[in-house]
Design a protein around this motif. Structure first.
Motif, short mmCIF file in Angstrom:
data_model
loop_
_atom_site.label_atom_id
_atom_site.label_comp_id
_atom_site.label_asym_id
_atom_site.label_seq_id
_atom_site.Cartn_x
_atom_site.Cartn_y
_atom_site.Cartn_z
N ARG A 161 0.82 -1.22 0.00
CA ARG A 161 0.00 0.00 0.00
C ARG A 161 0.85 1.27 0.00
NH1 ARG A 161 -5.27 -1.11 0.43
NH2 ARG A 161 -5.89 -3.13 1.31
N ARG A 162 2.15 1.11 0.19
CA ARG A 162 3.04 2.28 0.13
C ARG A 162 3.19 2.71 -1.33
NH1 ARG A 162 5.67 3.45 4.87
NH2 ARG A 162 5.56 1.85 6.50
N PRO A 163 3.30 4.02 -1.60
CA PRO A 163 3.33 4.47 -2.99
C PRO A 163 4.61 4.16 -3.73
CG PRO A 163 3.62 6.32 -1.48
CD PRO A 163 3.28 5.13 -0.64
N PHE A 164 5.71 3.96 -3.00
CA PHE A 164 7.02 3.76 -3.64
C PHE A 164 7.81 2.75 -2.84
CE2 PHE A 164 8.32 7.36 -6.64
CZ PHE A 164 8.98 6.52 -7.52
N LEU A 165 8.29 1.69 -3.47
CA LEU A 165 9.19 0.75 -2.83
C LEU A 165 10.55 0.81 -3.51
CD1 LEU A 165 6.96 -2.45 -2.35
CD2 LEU A 165 7.50 -0.66 -0.68
N LYS A 166 11.59 0.73 -2.70
CA LYS A 166 12.96 0.74 -3.19
C LYS A 166 13.57 -0.63 -2.91
CE LYS A 166 17.37 3.13 -2.41
NZ LYS A 166 17.99 4.37 -1.91
N LEU A 167 13.96 -1.32 -3.97
CA LEU A 167 14.45 -2.69 -3.85
C LEU A 167 15.97 -2.73 -3.92
CD1 LEU A 167 12.04 -4.34 -6.45
CD2 LEU A 167 11.56 -3.66 -4.09
N LYS A 168 16.58 -3.33 -2.93
CA LYS A 168 18.02 -3.53 -2.96
C LYS A 168 18.32 -4.80 -3.76
CE LYS A 168 19.39 -0.13 -0.22
NZ LYS A 168 20.31 0.93 -0.65
N ILE A 169 19.22 -4.69 -4.73
CA ILE A 169 19.62 -5.85 -5.52
C ILE A 169 21.14 -6.00 -5.45
CG2 ILE A 169 17.63 -5.61 -7.05
CD1 ILE A 169 19.62 -4.56 -9.21
N GLY A 170 21.63 -7.10 -6.05
CA GLY A 170 23.07 -7.29 -6.04
C GLY A 170 23.48 -8.75 -6.10
N GLY A 171 22.91 -9.49 -7.01
CA GLY A 171 23.27 -10.90 -7.14
C GLY A 171 22.71 -11.49 -8.42
N GLY A 172 22.95 -12.77 -8.63
CA GLY A 172 22.54 -13.41 -9.87
C GLY A 172 21.04 -13.53 -10.06
N ASP A 173 20.28 -13.39 -8.98
CA ASP A 173 18.83 -13.54 -9.06
C ASP A 173 18.11 -12.20 -9.13
OD1 ASP A 173 19.10 -16.30 -8.87
OD2 ASP A 173 18.95 -16.29 -6.69
N ASP A 174 18.78 -11.15 -9.58
CA ASP A 174 18.18 -9.82 -9.52
C ASP A 174 16.89 -9.71 -10.32
OD1 ASP A 174 20.01 -8.75 -7.76
OD2 ASP A 174 21.36 -8.07 -9.35
N LEU A 175 16.85 -10.27 -11.52
CA LEU A 175 15.63 -10.18 -12.30
C LEU A 175 14.50 -10.94 -11.61
CD1 LEU A 175 14.08 -9.24 -14.74
CD2 LEU A 175 15.00 -11.19 -16.03
N ASP A 176 14.81 -12.10 -11.04
CA ASP A 176 13.79 -12.86 -10.32
C ASP A 176 13.27 -12.08 -9.12
OD1 ASP A 176 14.03 -14.97 -12.08
OD2 ASP A 176 15.45 -16.08 -10.82
#
Length: 327
Positions: free
Chosen positions: A143-158
């Motif tokens: 329900r939050r308007p904006f989420l920030k996702l931390k990535i950094g590995g081989g599964d980033d697209l997943d």
């Protein structure tokens, strides 16, 4: 000496581990500077960051080295040339802003040239984890308007696919924290665009991002680790369409406001960012966040408890700080 300087470190536990590509943390370790003059006390908070060669001991030492000048009345303008940018200067700079506000009974936002200070909506960060774990966290925050996702590995697209499925209507930002290669970025960016990711933050390592010049990314790119002060801005403008301005990197609200104004003049979108810290760190950045394209001031939301009084958060909406907190 009419002023009295106090310097201390504090530790604030997090509600859960905060994980990015460079590692994890379970507490916010902050530097607090207080400058008292008569009954008025100005406060500032900062987070020394190892990625930038900072330590808590070093930051304390930098402030202590200027103790005499600060207590004799060092101004904010003088501070900019007496101390290098970074967390130590930020803590002192924000304490001086707060002290001036307390002494003059004039809000810091007015001293910054603003006619008013409006509430702002912040991103909420989802720590780096397995795709399903990130999806579960996103579902709880959908329900939050904006989420920030931390990535950094081989599964980033997943990871991004899983989060998008869990929060189909939420705007998404992806933050790589320098973890991608240029080949990774060229492969992932079109997929992220398809998933309606609005922005990719610092995909390549700072100092190794010249490959971005002339490349038409399908998703807006934002500089973070590559940008500290106005000294790096021209270079970043050739490589990115947005910049993340943080008080700890800029060395305080004084430089951050000047940096933001110059970034806007160059046509760059502005993100107002933060380190993981208490409301005392977030409060000055609410001034910086006015009119920003993206606001990322959720640091205090990640704590097990915040200082009192703290900022008022209503979901993702941040209200301007009360004078008892700062400014």
């Amino acid at each position: 000496m009419s002023r009295r300087l106090s310097v201390r470190e504090e530790r604030w536990p997090l509600a859960a581990a905060f994980v990015i590509a460079r590692g994890a943390k379970t507490e916010a370790h902050v530097l607090v500077v207080e400058i008292a003059d008569g009954e008025a006390v100005g406060r500032g908070e900062a987070v020394p960051y190892a990625r930038y060669g900072e330590s808590m001991e070093g930051a304390v030492a930098r402030v202590e080295a200027l103790r005499g000048q600060i207590e004799r009345g060092l101004s904010r303008q003088e501070l900019q040339v007496r101390m290098e940018p970074g967390a130590a200067r930020n803590a002192v700079d924000c304490a001086l802003w707060d002290l001036e506000a307390k002494q003059t009974r004039r809000p810091a936002w007015r001293a910054a040239g603003r006619e008013r200070l409006d509430p702002v909506k912040t991103c909420y960060t989802i720590s780096l984890d397995a795709p399903q774990a990130m999806a579960d966290a996103a579902a709880a925050a959908k329900r939050r308007p904006f989420l920030k996702l931390k990535i950094g590995g081989g599964d980033d697209l997943d990871r991004v696919i899983a989060v998008r499925a869990a929060a189909p209507k939420t705007r998404l930002i992806v933050d790589a924290n320098e973890s991608l290669s240029f080949d990774d970025l060229r492969r992932l960016a079109p997929e992220f665009a398809r998933l309606d990711v609005k922005l990719i933050e610092q995909p390549l390592r700072a100092g190794e991002d010249a490959a971005l010049e002339g490349w038409a990314s399908p998703v807006l790119l934002c500089a973070d680790e590559s940008l500290h002060t106005r000294a790096e801005l021209a270079e970043c403008a050739r490589r990115y369409g947005a910049v993340n301005v943080k008080l700890d990197k800029a060395g305080g609200l004084t430089e951050a406001l000047a940096l933001a104004a110059e970034a806007r003049r160059l046509g760059l979108d502005l993100m107002a960012g933060c380190m993981v810290a208490t409301s005392l760190s977030m409060a000055p950045a609410v001034i910086l966040a006015q009119g920003a394209a993206v606001v990322d001031l959720d640091g205090a939301l990640l704590l097990a408890r915040d200082r009192e009084p703290g900022l008022r958060y209503d979901g993702s909406l941040i209200y301007p700080p009360e004078p008892e907190l700062w400014g």
